[in-house]
Design an enzyme around this catalytic site. Structure first.
Site, PDB file in Angstrom:
ATOM      1  N   CYS A  45       0.834  -1.209   0.000  1.00  0.00           N
ATOM      2  CA  CYS A  45       0.000   0.000   0.000  1.00  0.00           C
ATOM      3  C   CYS A  45       0.867   1.256   0.000  1.00  0.00           C
ATOM      4  O   CYS A  45       0.551   2.249  -0.663  1.00  0.00           O
ATOM      5  CB  CYS A  45      -0.895   0.032   1.235  1.00  0.00           C
ATOM      6  SG  CYS A  45      -2.045  -1.343   1.327  1.00  0.00           S
TER       7      CYS A  45
HETATM    8  C1  BEZ Z   1       0.597  -4.628   1.897  1.00  0.00           C
HETATM    9  O1  BEZ Z   1       0.132  -3.533   1.577  1.00  0.00           O
HETATM   10  O2  BEZ Z   1       1.787  -4.843   1.809  1.00  0.00           O
HETATM   11  C2  BEZ Z   1      -0.294  -5.716   2.388  1.00  0.00           C
HETATM   12  C3  BEZ Z   1      -1.472  -5.418   3.049  1.00  0.00           C
HETATM   13  C4  BEZ Z   1      -2.286  -6.439   3.513  1.00  0.00           C
HETATM   14  C5  BEZ Z   1      -1.909  -7.758   3.303  1.00  0.00           C
HETATM   15  C6  BEZ Z   1      -0.731  -8.049   2.595  1.00  0.00           C
HETATM   16  C7  BEZ Z   1       0.073  -7.017   2.138  1.00  0.00           C
END
Ligand code: BEZ
Length: 211
Positions: A45
Site C-alpha cells: 500500500c
Molecule cells: C501490503 O500492503 O503490503 C499488504 C497489506 C495487507 C496484506 C498483505 C500485504
C-alpha cells in the site's frame, strides 16, 4: 449484489485527510478514481500511494480527481502519509478516506469476506462526470496494482466517450483505434473522412481522432 458498470456510484459523506467530503458534490462533473487499501502502514500500500501521488500531474491533465480509502483513523492516515513521503518521495496530495467504521468499504463492496473479513481488497472504481461507474478492478492484498494501466484505461474511456470508436488490445494514447460496429460504413465516411483500413468488414482501423 455488487456494483456494476453503468451503475451510479453510491453517494457518501466521509472524513478524509482533506476534511469532510460529500462524494457526489466533491466529484462535481469531474472524472474520479476511488481506490481502497487493505491497511495503513503496510508495504505494498505504501508503494501504491507514493506512486499515485507521483502521477498527480497525469491525473490533473486528464481532469481526474483521485481519492483513496482505508479502514483506519484520520490520525493514522496523517502519520502514514509522512512515512509515504519519506520512503517513496511523494506524499499523497489527494484525500484519504478514514473509513474506520467500514461504511464506504461496505457500500462499495470492497470487503470480500472469503478473501479476508478484516481488511478491504485492492478495489478501483473509475467514475465518469455523470457519476456512473466506468471501470471496476479488484486485486488481492498481495498484488500491487499498475497505476499506469489505470491512466491508460482512463485515456480509452475519455476517448470512447467522445467518439464512436473502441480501443484495441494494448492500445496507448495516439495509436490507431477501431470504428465501432454500430457505425455503418456510410456514416463512418462522414465521421472519418480520411478513410480507414479494413482487413475484414467488421475490423475497421482508423487514426485516433484528436479530442
Ligand atoms: C501490503 O500492503 O503490503 C499488504 C497489506 C495487507 C496484506 C498483505 C500485504
Amino acid at each position: 449484489m455488487s456494483l456494476q458498470l453503468g451503475d451510479t456510484a453510491p453517494d457518501f459523506t466521509a472524513q478524509t485527510t482533506q476534511g469532510t467530503i460529500h462524494f457526489h458534490k466533491w466529484i462535481e462533473g469531474s472524472w474520479c478514481v476511488l481506490f481502497s487499501h487493505p491497511k495503513n502502514f503496510t508495504p505494498v500500500c505504501t508503494t501504491e500511494l507514493g506512486y499515485t501521488a507521483k502521477l498527480t500531474s497525469e491525473f490533473d491533465e486528464r481532469g481526474v480527481k483521485v481519492i483513496a480509502l482505508s479502514c483506519d483513523s484520520l490520525e493514522a492516515h496523517d502519520s502514514w502519509s509522512r512515512d509515504i513521503e519519506e520512503t517513496q518521495g511523494y506524499a499523497p496530495d489527494f484525500p484519504l478516506i478514514a473509513d474506520h467504521d467500514r461504511k464506504v468499504a461496505t457500500l462499495y463492496g470492497m470487503i470480500h469476506p472469503n478473501a479476508s473479513d478484516t481488511v478491504t481488497v485492492r478495489s478501483v472504481f473509475v467514475i465518469g462526470p455523470d457519476k456512473k461507474i466506468k471501470l471496476t478492478l479488484n486485486y488481492p492484498a498481495s498484488t500491487g496494482r499498475n497505476f499506469d494501466e489505470i491512466l491508460r484505461v482512463i485515456d480509452s474511456l475519455q476517448l470512447t466517450s467522445k467518439f464512436q470508436v473502441a480501443t484495441p488490445v494494448n492500445w496507448k494514447k495516439g495509436e490507431d483505434v477501431i470504428i465501432v460496429p454500430a457505425v455503418a460504413d456510410e456514416a463512418a465516411r462522414t465521421r472519418f473522412p480520411g478513410g480507414w483500413k479494413a482487413p475484414k468488414p467488421y475490423l475497421r482501423i482508423v487514426a485516433q481522432p484528436e479530442s
